[in-house]
Design an enzyme around this catalytic site. Structure first.
Site, PDB file in Angstrom:
ATOM      1  N   ASP A   1       0.814  -1.139  -0.122  1.00 52.07           N
ATOM      2  CA  ASP A   1       0.070  -0.218   0.152  1.00 52.07           C
ATOM      3  C   ASP A   1       0.755   1.219  -0.025  1.00 52.07           C
ATOM      4  O   ASP A   1       1.872   1.389   0.958  1.00 52.07           O
ATOM      5  CB  ASP A   1      -0.952   0.106   1.331  1.00 52.07           C
TER       6      ASP A   1
ATOM      7  N   HIS B   1       4.574  -7.555  -0.002  1.00 56.89           N
ATOM      8  CA  HIS B   1       4.080  -9.052  -0.754  1.00 56.89           C
ATOM      9  C   HIS B   1       4.695  -9.252  -2.033  1.00 56.89           C
ATOM     10  O   HIS B   1       5.129  -8.111  -2.650  1.00 56.89           O
ATOM     11  CB  HIS B   1       2.448  -8.865  -0.696  1.00 56.89           C
TER      12      HIS B   1
ATOM     13  N   SER C   1       8.528   3.379   4.984  1.00 60.89           N
ATOM     14  CA  SER C   1       9.732   3.429   4.224  1.00 60.89           C
ATOM     15  C   SER C   1       9.288   3.519   2.597  1.00 60.89           C
ATOM     16  O   SER C   1       8.118   3.772   2.350  1.00 60.89           O
ATOM     17  CB  SER C   1      10.814   2.301   4.466  1.00 60.89           C
TER      18      SER C   1
END
Length: 261
Positions: A85, A141, A226
């Site tokens: 995200d 992911h 980050s």
């Protein structure tokens, strides 16, 4: 004032500061800040896997999983999925080994990948710079189904990777600490570069980390926000036409389509 801010950032971007922040975030005392932190950043606590009171430390909440099925994977098996995200802060074709105009600065793939022999695979590929703010879900992911063929930990600084850091600090993405994962898949190879930052006490792989990854499967996580830089091999990727710098994407969303060379 910008030179002053730059100097202050240089002086504060030391790993011991991030280690101190990380130690506090992992302490039991930090749990008292979870609700305040979530409210301050507008985090959707109802999406978290557990109730707010079940997290024992602020770090546990930072690295929270989401409830099942909140991040459905794009149905096209040839889609390159967003691994995080995030906000797209840079994207475009890699031109003779250079990622052009990331917040006004150019980066070489050679620097980013710590002069790996694999650099040649990406000299004319495609790149995305994906920034995770403190508001975002912090797990990373796999963008594809494939096999991990190499991993590298690159030591470095912990400069901020927010808008100020990327704009006013010198090439922070290739100076900061990085964890690089090379994944071989049906159409070639991709590199997932996880970039550390100020107050990121560590970047960790999930345990156990399988050699074979399924698209959408967990790969790693940041302890705080980050950036991930995603690189595709030469000639195997066509981006979505509606994506641009400043657009937000979510885990499992298609960034474009993988194809044969």
């Amino acid at each position: 004032m910008k030179p002053l801010f730059r100097l202050m950032t240089e002086l504060s971007s030391r790993k011991w500061i991030s280690r101190m922040t990380g130690s506090f975030a992992k302490s039991g005392w930090s749990r008292h800040l979870i609700a305040r932190f979530a409210k301050a950043y507008g985090i959707r606590v109802e999406d978290a896997e557990k109730a707010l009171g079940e997290y024992r430390t602020l770090n546990e909440f930072f690295t929270r999983r989401l409830k099942p099925h909140l991040r459905p994977l794009d149905a096209d098996p040839d889609a390159l999925l967003s691994p995080v995200d995030s906000l797209i802060t840079g994207m475009g074709p890699i031109q003779s080994g250079t990622m052009m105009n990331v917040k006004g600065q150019d980066y070489t793939v050679e620097e980013l990948l710590n002069r790996s022999p694999r650099t040649v695979n990406y000299r004319n590929g495609f790149f995305f710079v994906l920034y995770l703010s403190p508001t975002d879900y912090h797990r990373i992911h796999s963008p594809v189904t494939g096999t991990i063929v190499e991993k590298e930990h690159v030591k470095g600084k912990v400069y901020p990777v927010n808008d100020f850091g990327l704009t006013h600090m010198k090439r922070v993405l290739s100076r900061n600490e990085r964890l690089v994962t090379y994944i071989d898949h049906e159409y070639g190879e991709i590199a997932v570069v996880k970039v550390g930052a100020l107050n990121v006490s560590s970047i960790r792989y999930v345990e156990p980390l399988p050699d074979k990854l399924e698209r959408g499967g967990e790969l790693a996580y940041f302890e705080f926000g980050s950036t991930v830089v995603l690189l595709t091999e030469n000639g195997i990727f066509e981006p979505r036409s509606d994506l641009a710098v400043g657009v937000k994407v979510k885990v499992g969303e298609a960034l474009g389509k993988l194809k044969s060379k």
